[in-house]
Every structure is written in structure tokens, then in C-alpha cells.
Design a protein around this motif. Structure first.
Motif, short mmCIF file in Angstrom:
data_model
loop_
_atom_site.label_atom_id
_atom_site.label_comp_id
_atom_site.label_asym_id
_atom_site.label_seq_id
_atom_site.Cartn_x
_atom_site.Cartn_y
_atom_site.Cartn_z
N ALA A 29 49.52 12.20 33.88
CA ALA A 29 48.36 11.32 33.70
C ALA A 29 47.21 12.02 32.99
CB ALA A 29 47.90 10.81 35.06
N LEU A 31 45.51 14.52 34.21
CA LEU A 31 44.48 14.85 35.20
C LEU A 31 44.70 16.18 35.90
CD1 LEU A 31 44.15 11.31 36.84
CD2 LEU A 31 42.58 12.39 35.22
N ARG A 156 46.48 6.50 40.76
CA ARG A 156 45.52 5.45 40.36
C ARG A 156 44.24 5.53 41.18
NH1 ARG A 156 50.26 2.51 39.82
NH2 ARG A 156 50.11 1.66 41.92
N ALA A 159 42.27 8.62 40.11
CA ALA A 159 41.73 8.41 38.76
C ALA A 159 40.51 7.49 38.82
CB ALA A 159 42.81 7.81 37.85
N THR A 164 38.18 8.07 35.68
CA THR A 164 39.00 8.27 34.49
C THR A 164 40.19 7.32 34.44
OG1 THR A 164 40.29 9.96 35.61
CG2 THR A 164 38.39 10.70 34.32
N ALA A 165 40.14 6.24 35.19
CA ALA A 165 41.29 5.32 35.20
C ALA A 165 41.49 4.73 33.81
CB ALA A 165 41.08 4.23 36.23
N ALA A 169 47.01 6.57 31.62
CA ALA A 169 47.17 7.48 32.76
C ALA A 169 47.97 6.82 33.87
CB ALA A 169 45.80 7.90 33.29
N GLN A 170 47.71 5.55 34.10
CA GLN A 170 48.46 4.84 35.14
C GLN A 170 49.93 4.73 34.76
OE1 GLN A 170 46.35 1.18 35.68
NE2 GLN A 170 44.62 2.17 36.67
#
Length: 179
Positions: A29, A31, A156, A159, A164-165, A169-170
Motif C-alpha cells: 500500500a 505505507l 484501510r 490509511a 493517506t487513504a 493503496a486499498q
């Protein structure tokens, strides 16, 4: 840095599987530089031991390297530097909430499966992930499947909390959780 700890009984089966699956998902993602994940047990009976060989084999097949894992015990002082404490079973959730020094710390404790949309809204008593240690390879597969189903929801939620969603990324987290 957002900090997560996954907790089971001895830190040789369930919580390491969750730790390494979450790490991979956060990497996918984008992250990984913002989230730290580790694991621990509520018991000291496995302190210092490597991951259970059956869990290790399953993780190897899933592309996860837990070869340097050494079981550790959850110390209540860790509440101070953890944002999310993920219990793998209801008994762990109860124990962790008992260990919490205050309500703010207790509020950090969640069952991992709370993040699995397939079981959203179910009673807490039904959200535990049973210990595969007493079973065979199929029990480890089932356990890992339950963990993997919750991983995208954790990613999720974190994030969103980090602000940062993004759809990318999801999607990456979902793909990584299924692997």
C-alpha cells in the motif's frame, strides 16, 4: 510512525502470521515507511522460540520470511507506544484489556477480525481466531485465511487514520492480504 502489535498466546503461530501479512500489505500500500508492525504473546511459555514450523512453512509458501522471528511477551508498557493492539482471539482481547493501565490504553485493543467486512457486526465472542497449534496443516491454512481476510481492513483503517487513504493503496492492500 503508526505502531501496531498483533498478540496471541505464545507468539509462535497466529500473531507472527498476522505481523508478517500486515507488513507485506502495508508495503504494498506504500505505507511501510509510516507503519511499524510487530507481535507478541500474552504468555511467556514460548519466549525466544522461533515461529512454529507449520506456521513457518505456510508463511514461506505465502512468500513471507519469518525465519528471524523470536517469540516475545507483551509488556503493558507497550501500550504507551502502540496505536493499535490487535488481539487474535477473544481470550487475548480480555487479557490485554485487563493489562491496560487506563481506558485510553484499553481502547487501543481490538480483535483482528473486527476489520474483516465479512464478519462485521457479529458478536465479539464469534470473532476469535482459534489456535492452530493443536491441529494439522489445514488448521494453519484456515487460521491464515481468517487473518488474511482482516488484513485489508486494517490497512484501510490505518490509511484513513494517517490521512493517506487512496484507492490504489486499498487495492494493493487487498491484493497483498489475499496472497
Amino acid at each position: 510512525m503508526y505502531s501496531i502489535v498483533a498478540v496471541c498466546t505464545g507468539n509462535i503461530c497466529r500473531s507472527p502470521m498476522a505481523e508478517f501479512a500486515l507488513r507485506r500489505a502495508f508495503e504494498a500500500a506504500g505505507l511501510a515507511g509510516h507503519v511499524r508492525v510487530d507481535s507478541a504473546g500474552v504468555s511467556d511459555e514460548e519466549l525466544g522460540n522461533p515461529v512454529d514450523p507449520r506456521a513457518g512453512e505456510l508463511m514461506r509458501r505465502a512468500g513471507l520470511d519469518a525465519s528471524r522471528h523470536a517469540a516475545q511477551v507483551f509488556d503493558p508498557v507497550r501500550f504507551a507506544d502502540r496505536d493499535l493492539v490487535l488481539a487474535l482471539d477473544v481470550v487475548h482481547w480480555r487479557r490485554l484489556r485487563t493489562l491496560a493501565p487506563d481506558e485510553a490504553a484499553a481502547a487501543k485493543v481490538h480483535l483482528l477480525r473486527e476489520f474483516d467486512p465479512a464478519v462485521a457486526g457479529e458478536e465479539r465472542s464469534g470473532l476469535g481466531i482459534y489456535d492452530p497449534w493443536y491441529g494439522g496443516p489445514e488448521d494453519f491454512e484456515t487460521t491464515y485465511g481468517m487473518i488474511a481476510a482482516a488484513v485489508p481492513g486494517v490497512v484501510r483503517a490505518v490509511a484513513r487514520e494517517l490521512g493517506t487513504a487512496r484507492d490504489a493503496a486499498q487495492d494493493a492492500a487487498q491484493d497483498a492480504g489475499r496472497a
